[in-house]
Write an enzyme that holds these catalytic residues in place. Structure first.
Site, PDB file in Angstrom:
ATOM      1  N   ARG A  42       0.840  -1.214   0.000  1.00  0.00           N
ATOM      2  CA  ARG A  42       0.000   0.000   0.000  1.00  0.00           C
ATOM      3  C   ARG A  42       0.868   1.255   0.000  1.00  0.00           C
ATOM      4  O   ARG A  42       1.312   1.729   1.043  1.00  0.00           O
ATOM      5  CB  ARG A  42      -0.938  -0.044   1.221  1.00  0.00           C
ATOM      6  N   TYR A 160      -2.887 -21.996   6.689  1.00  0.00           N
ATOM      7  CA  TYR A 160      -2.180 -20.947   7.455  1.00  0.00           C
ATOM      8  C   TYR A 160      -1.167 -21.608   8.399  1.00  0.00           C
ATOM      9  O   TYR A 160       0.007 -21.219   8.448  1.00  0.00           O
ATOM     10  CB  TYR A 160      -3.178 -20.086   8.243  1.00  0.00           C
ATOM     11  N   LYS A 164       3.014 -21.315   8.456  1.00  0.00           N
ATOM     12  CA  LYS A 164       3.756 -20.830   9.626  1.00  0.00           C
ATOM     13  C   LYS A 164       4.669 -21.934  10.182  1.00  0.00           C
ATOM     14  O   LYS A 164       5.745 -21.637  10.700  1.00  0.00           O
ATOM     15  CB  LYS A 164       2.791 -20.289  10.683  1.00  0.00           C
ATOM     16  N   GLY A 191       1.097 -15.258  19.528  1.00  0.00           N
ATOM     17  CA  GLY A 191      -0.287 -15.733  19.600  1.00  0.00           C
ATOM     18  C   GLY A 191      -1.195 -14.620  19.110  1.00  0.00           C
ATOM     19  O   GLY A 191      -0.905 -13.969  18.104  1.00  0.00           O
TER      20      GLY A 191
HETATM   21  C1  8X3 Z   1      -1.662 -15.479  14.602  1.00  0.00           C
HETATM   22  C2  8X3 Z   1      -2.008 -16.293  15.772  1.00  0.00           C
HETATM   23  O1  8X3 Z   1      -3.511 -18.091  16.772  1.00  0.00           O
HETATM   24  O2  8X3 Z   1      -4.541 -16.552  15.239  1.00  0.00           O
HETATM   25  O3  8X3 Z   1      -0.674 -16.026  13.831  1.00  0.00           O
HETATM   26  O4  8X3 Z   1      -3.076 -18.234  14.407  1.00  0.00           O
HETATM   27  S1  8X3 Z   1      -3.354 -17.321  15.510  1.00  0.00           S
END
Ligand code: 8X3
Length: 259
Positions: A42, A160, A164, A191
């Site tokens: 952005r 997701y 990660k 978290g």
């Molecule tokens: C963000 C934390 O727990 O929503 O990466 O995956 S959670």
């Protein structure tokens, strides 16, 4: 704070700096006299941030708007850095997102692809370009922003969590590969942090996003920026390998206590 060209400033490159954890890092490192390279998609937000921080803290800031998922754009941005920004001391691989929260049999391919492209491939593209700068310098520090979702799995987190976990794994292997070059690697696994994260995950559904943090006090972006700042400001002989940071009300990826 005033700087002149004779002063040697440390340079930090922060991806995904137009909001959230990236923006908080930009703010904190500018406040502490670092020269910044901030990247994001952005343009307006990045340029506003660069203007605000350079006026407030009098540090040089380079704002580069490009899509980290586009390898050619990453290459163009890093290879064309102005001379005074070519020495990069710290790389914060922060750009990332969650898109959707659906069981595996219902997930949208476009969501999966954007998470894989940004969280994983984008991080790799930037690292592949910046790590050789650091190995040539024989110094540097790479900070990868993973997640508690990179340590554990939760229902519907599938892709997701996988991206990660991959970041967490890459942090470990980068640390091994870069050891002989004097480069530190830190993995940060937050978290619940209240940023645009849930709004993006739920495609702008504000009620759904708010419910994620209902009845508890989540972390904020500055909590993570301060943790990153602490990790990179340890003495030269100290490497912080891995930090898991959650709100007091969150025990792990799936266990919270709410009012
Ligand atoms: C963000 C934390 O727990 O929503 O990466 O995956 S959670």
């Amino acid at each position: 704070m005033y700087f002149n060209s004779l002063q040697i400033l440390k340079t930090i490159l922060i991806t995904g700096a137009s909001s959230g954890i990236g923006e908080a890092c930009a703010n904190l490192f500018a406040q502490n006299g670092y020269q910044l390279i901030i990247t994001g998609r952005r343009k307006d937000k990045l340029e506003q941030l660069a203007d605000r921080l350079s006026n407030q803290y009098m540090v040089p800031i380079l704002a580069l708007d490009f899509d980290i998922a586009n390898q050619k754009a990453c290459e163009k941005a890093i290879q064309n850095l102005p001379q005074e920004y070519k020495k990069i001391d710290i790389l914060v691989n922060n750009a990332g997102l969650a898109a959707g929260l659906s069981p595996i049999q219902e997930g949208l391919l476009s969501d999966w692809e954007s998470m894989i492209d940004i969280n994983l491939k984008g991080l790799l593209y930037i690292t592949r370009l910046v790590a050789p700068i650091m190995t040539a310098q024989k110094s540097g520090h790479i900070v990868n922003i993973s997640s508690v979702a990179g340590k554990e799995n939760y229902a519907n987190g599938n892709v997701y969590c996988a991206t990660k976990h991959a970041v967490d794994s890459l942090s470990q292997t980068m640390r091994i590969d870069l050891l002989q070059h004097g480069i530190k690697v830190t993995n940060i696994a937050p978290g619940m942090v209240e940023t645009e994260f849930s709004l993006v995950r739920f495609k702008g559904d504000e009620n759904r996003a708010k419910n994620v943090y209902k009845g508890l006090t989540p972390l904020n972006a500055n909590d993570i920026a301060e943790t990153i700042y602490w990790a990179v400001s340890r003495p030269d002989h100290v490497n912080i390998s891995d930090i898991v940071i959650t709100p007091k009300a969150q025990a792990n990826a799936t266990t919270t206590i709410r009012n």
